[in-house]
Write a protein that holds these residues in place. Sequence first.
Motif, PDB file in Angstrom:
ATOM      1  N   ALA A 187      -2.889  -3.860  19.047  1.00 43.59           N
ATOM      2  CA  ALA A 187      -1.852  -3.435  18.105  1.00 43.59           C
ATOM      3  C   ALA A 187      -2.237  -3.733  16.665  1.00 43.59           C
ATOM      4  O   ALA A 187      -1.911  -2.952  15.755  1.00 43.59           O
ATOM      5  CB  ALA A 187      -0.528  -4.120  18.441  1.00 43.59           C
ATOM      6  N   LEU A 188      -2.905  -4.874  16.428  1.00 41.51           N
ATOM      7  CA  LEU A 188      -3.212  -5.319  15.071  1.00 41.51           C
ATOM      8  C   LEU A 188      -4.606  -5.922  15.007  1.00 41.51           C
ATOM      9  O   LEU A 188      -5.130  -6.413  16.011  1.00 41.51           O
ATOM     10  CB  LEU A 188      -2.199  -6.379  14.609  1.00 41.51           C
ATOM     11  N   ALA A 189      -5.178  -5.900  13.813  1.00 40.59           N
ATOM     12  CA  ALA A 189      -6.418  -6.604  13.525  1.00 40.59           C
ATOM     13  C   ALA A 189      -6.333  -7.132  12.103  1.00 40.59           C
ATOM     14  O   ALA A 189      -5.519  -6.667  11.297  1.00 40.59           O
ATOM     15  CB  ALA A 189      -7.626  -5.687  13.698  1.00 40.59           C
ATOM     16  N   GLU A 190      -7.192  -8.099  11.782  1.00 45.15           N
ATOM     17  CA  GLU A 190      -7.126  -8.757  10.474  1.00 45.15           C
ATOM     18  C   GLU A 190      -8.526  -9.127  10.018  1.00 45.15           C
ATOM     19  O   GLU A 190      -9.375  -9.520  10.826  1.00 45.15           O
ATOM     20  CB  GLU A 190      -6.266 -10.020  10.583  1.00 45.15           C
ATOM     21  N   ASP A 191      -8.792  -9.009   8.706  1.00 48.17           N
ATOM     22  CA  ASP A 191      -9.984  -9.605   8.124  1.00 48.17           C
ATOM     23  C   ASP A 191      -9.570 -10.430   6.904  1.00 48.17           C
ATOM     24  O   ASP A 191      -8.386 -10.722   6.729  1.00 48.17           O
ATOM     25  CB  ASP A 191     -11.055  -8.552   7.811  1.00 48.17           C
ATOM     26  N   HIS A 192     -10.548 -10.818   6.071  1.00 51.07           N
ATOM     27  CA  HIS A 192     -10.232 -11.685   4.939  1.00 51.07           C
ATOM     28  C   HIS A 192      -9.193 -11.077   3.999  1.00 51.07           C
ATOM     29  O   HIS A 192      -8.412 -11.801   3.380  1.00 51.07           O
ATOM     30  CB  HIS A 192     -11.505 -11.977   4.130  1.00 51.07           C
ATOM     31  N   MET A 193      -9.185  -9.757   3.868  1.00 49.55           N
ATOM     32  CA  MET A 193      -8.403  -9.132   2.807  1.00 49.55           C
ATOM     33  C   MET A 193      -7.260  -8.238   3.275  1.00 49.55           C
ATOM     34  O   MET A 193      -6.484  -7.762   2.446  1.00 49.55           O
ATOM     35  CB  MET A 193      -9.334  -8.292   1.915  1.00 49.55           C
ATOM     36  N   LYS A 194      -7.117  -8.036   4.566  1.00 46.62           N
ATOM     37  CA  LYS A 194      -6.062  -7.111   4.999  1.00 46.62           C
ATOM     38  C   LYS A 194      -5.717  -7.304   6.470  1.00 46.62           C
ATOM     39  O   LYS A 194      -6.480  -7.888   7.243  1.00 46.62           O
ATOM     40  CB  LYS A 194      -6.494  -5.660   4.756  1.00 46.62           C
ATOM     41  N   VAL A 195      -4.557  -6.736   6.845  1.00 47.17           N
ATOM     42  CA  VAL A 195      -4.159  -6.555   8.243  1.00 47.17           C
ATOM     43  C   VAL A 195      -4.032  -5.061   8.456  1.00 47.17           C
ATOM     44  O   VAL A 195      -3.463  -4.348   7.611  1.00 47.17           O
ATOM     45  CB  VAL A 195      -2.814  -7.246   8.546  1.00 47.17           C
ATOM     46  N   TRP A 196      -4.562  -4.548   9.563  1.00 48.46           N
ATOM     47  CA  TRP A 196      -4.489  -3.120   9.792  1.00 48.46           C
ATOM     48  C   TRP A 196      -4.190  -2.819  11.255  1.00 48.46           C
ATOM     49  O   TRP A 196      -4.245  -3.690  12.123  1.00 48.46           O
ATOM     50  CB  TRP A 196      -5.760  -2.415   9.341  1.00 48.46           C
ATOM     51  N   ARG A 197      -3.851  -1.545  11.497  1.00 52.83           N
ATOM     52  CA  ARG A 197      -3.552  -1.059  12.841  1.00 52.83           C
ATOM     53  C   ARG A 197      -4.765  -0.298  13.345  1.00 52.83           C
ATOM     54  O   ARG A 197      -5.073   0.787  12.836  1.00 52.83           O
ATOM     55  CB  ARG A 197      -2.316  -0.155  12.786  1.00 52.83           C
ATOM     56  N   PRO A 198      -5.478  -0.821  14.341  1.00 59.63           N
ATOM     57  CA  PRO A 198      -6.721  -0.169  14.788  1.00 59.63           C
ATOM     58  C   PRO A 198      -6.535   1.255  15.297  1.00 59.63           C
ATOM     59  O   PRO A 198      -7.460   2.077  15.184  1.00 59.63           O
ATOM     60  CB  PRO A 198      -7.212  -1.093  15.911  1.00 59.63           C
ATOM     61  N   ALA A 199      -5.374   1.575  15.838  1.00 58.99           N
ATOM     62  CA  ALA A 199      -5.186   2.899  16.428  1.00 58.99           C
ATOM     63  C   ALA A 199      -5.406   4.017  15.419  1.00 58.99           C
ATOM     64  O   ALA A 199      -5.973   5.065  15.738  1.00 58.99           O
ATOM     65  CB  ALA A 199      -3.783   3.001  17.036  1.00 58.99           C
ATOM     66  N   ASP A 200      -4.955   3.789  14.172  1.00 67.84           N
ATOM     67  CA  ASP A 200      -5.098   4.846  13.166  1.00 67.84           C
ATOM     68  C   ASP A 200      -5.681   4.347  11.848  1.00 67.84           C
ATOM     69  O   ASP A 200      -5.829   5.110  10.898  1.00 67.84           O
ATOM     70  CB  ASP A 200      -3.755   5.535  12.898  1.00 67.84           C
ATOM     71  N   GLY A 201      -6.033   3.070  11.793  1.00 69.67           N
ATOM     72  CA  GLY A 201      -6.629   2.520  10.587  1.00 69.67           C
ATOM     73  C   GLY A 201      -5.662   2.214   9.469  1.00 69.67           C
ATOM     74  O   GLY A 201      -6.090   1.815   8.378  1.00 69.67           O
ATOM     75  N   MET A 202      -4.361   2.365   9.683  1.00 69.26           N
ATOM     76  CA  MET A 202      -3.398   2.136   8.616  1.00 69.26           C
ATOM     77  C   MET A 202      -3.387   0.669   8.206  1.00 69.26           C
ATOM     78  O   MET A 202      -3.252  -0.229   9.046  1.00 69.26           O
ATOM     79  CB  MET A 202      -1.996   2.561   9.036  1.00 69.26           C
ATOM     80  N   VAL A 203      -3.520   0.401   6.913  1.00 71.79           N
ATOM     81  CA  VAL A 203      -3.456  -0.956   6.379  1.00 71.79           C
ATOM     82  C   VAL A 203      -1.989  -1.354   6.224  1.00 71.79           C
ATOM     83  O   VAL A 203      -1.202  -0.638   5.592  1.00 71.79           O
ATOM     84  CB  VAL A 203      -4.195  -1.047   5.030  1.00 71.79           C
ATOM     85  N   LEU A 204      -1.616  -2.488   6.790  1.00 68.53           N
ATOM     86  CA  LEU A 204      -0.229  -2.937   6.815  1.00 68.53           C
ATOM     87  C   LEU A 204       0.053  -4.065   5.832  1.00 68.53           C
ATOM     88  O   LEU A 204       1.206  -4.298   5.482  1.00 68.53           O
ATOM     89  CB  LEU A 204       0.146  -3.381   8.231  1.00 68.53           C
ATOM     90  N   ALA A 205      -0.977  -4.794   5.435  1.00 72.53           N
ATOM     91  CA  ALA A 205      -0.812  -5.867   4.456  1.00 72.53           C
ATOM     92  C   ALA A 205      -2.132  -6.067   3.737  1.00 72.53           C
ATOM     93  O   ALA A 205      -3.200  -5.946   4.335  1.00 72.53           O
ATOM     94  CB  ALA A 205      -0.365  -7.170   5.134  1.00 72.53           C
ATOM     95  N   LYS A 206      -2.036  -6.371   2.437  1.00 77.96           N
ATOM     96  CA  LYS A 206      -3.228  -6.619   1.627  1.00 77.96           C
ATOM     97  C   LYS A 206      -3.121  -7.972   0.938  1.00 77.96           C
ATOM     98  O   LYS A 206      -2.019  -8.430   0.631  1.00 77.96           O
ATOM     99  CB  LYS A 206      -3.396  -5.532   0.565  1.00 77.96           C
TER     100      LYS A 206
END
Length: 259
Positions: free
Chosen positions: A162-181
Amino acid sequence: MTAPATPVAPRKRLLASIHDVSPRFERQVDMLAERLSGHLGAGRFAMLVIPDHWRGAPIAGNAAFQARLRGWADMGIEMFLHGWAHKDETPATQGLAGFKGKHMTAGEGEFLNLSHAQAVERMSAGKALVEDILGRPVAGFIAPAWLYGEGAHAALSELGFALAEDHMKVWRPADGMVLAKGPVITWASRSKARIASSLWFSALARQALPALRTVRVAVHPGDTTVPALLASIDSTLARFARSHVPSRYASLQGPAGLF
């Protein structure tokens, strides 16, 4: 005539997480969970679970630790898959990947250089293991050291996280939508220089980041070994808990979740 509705200000969120949840660090995870609960409320944070830390602390077959994971999840703590072994077994020596592997982590960028097939294998096995233990879906996938290579990104998009995260953002892997920056506020304990730099950055963040819609704070077992880091964690959580609502990562999926 009915007056127009007053616009509702977007809710600011504080997302906190404990990394490296493993039988190897059970005592330290308990210490951090107690600390975060004191600032945020019981269950108002996430845990990142490693199935077999450095291939020497397997969760499979450890009934006592599996029960602890279920208990934490029953409290409302979100459970993310955090790699498989948290160890970089395919280190790059040149280029950007080599730089990241050398300078951004101590040999723990497990998913930085994996092929697509290798990433699929480890993500699938970890997801199945943790979900079987919990009896519910994991909240998402976060790579060790927040480092992803091309193979990992490709695998994420097809495995249903449902979700993934790196140093600079949280995104939705299914469609690549960035949910938090915005940058993760985190601490490092493995050298005096890294301790000093993380203390400096967290102090700066307390001044510079309150305007962010979503603030993310991540703590690690090693933080418990340095009193100055624990004091900084307390100051940071206390500061942002005043301006941001301690929240679940899943809340980013709602209509008010973007950025």
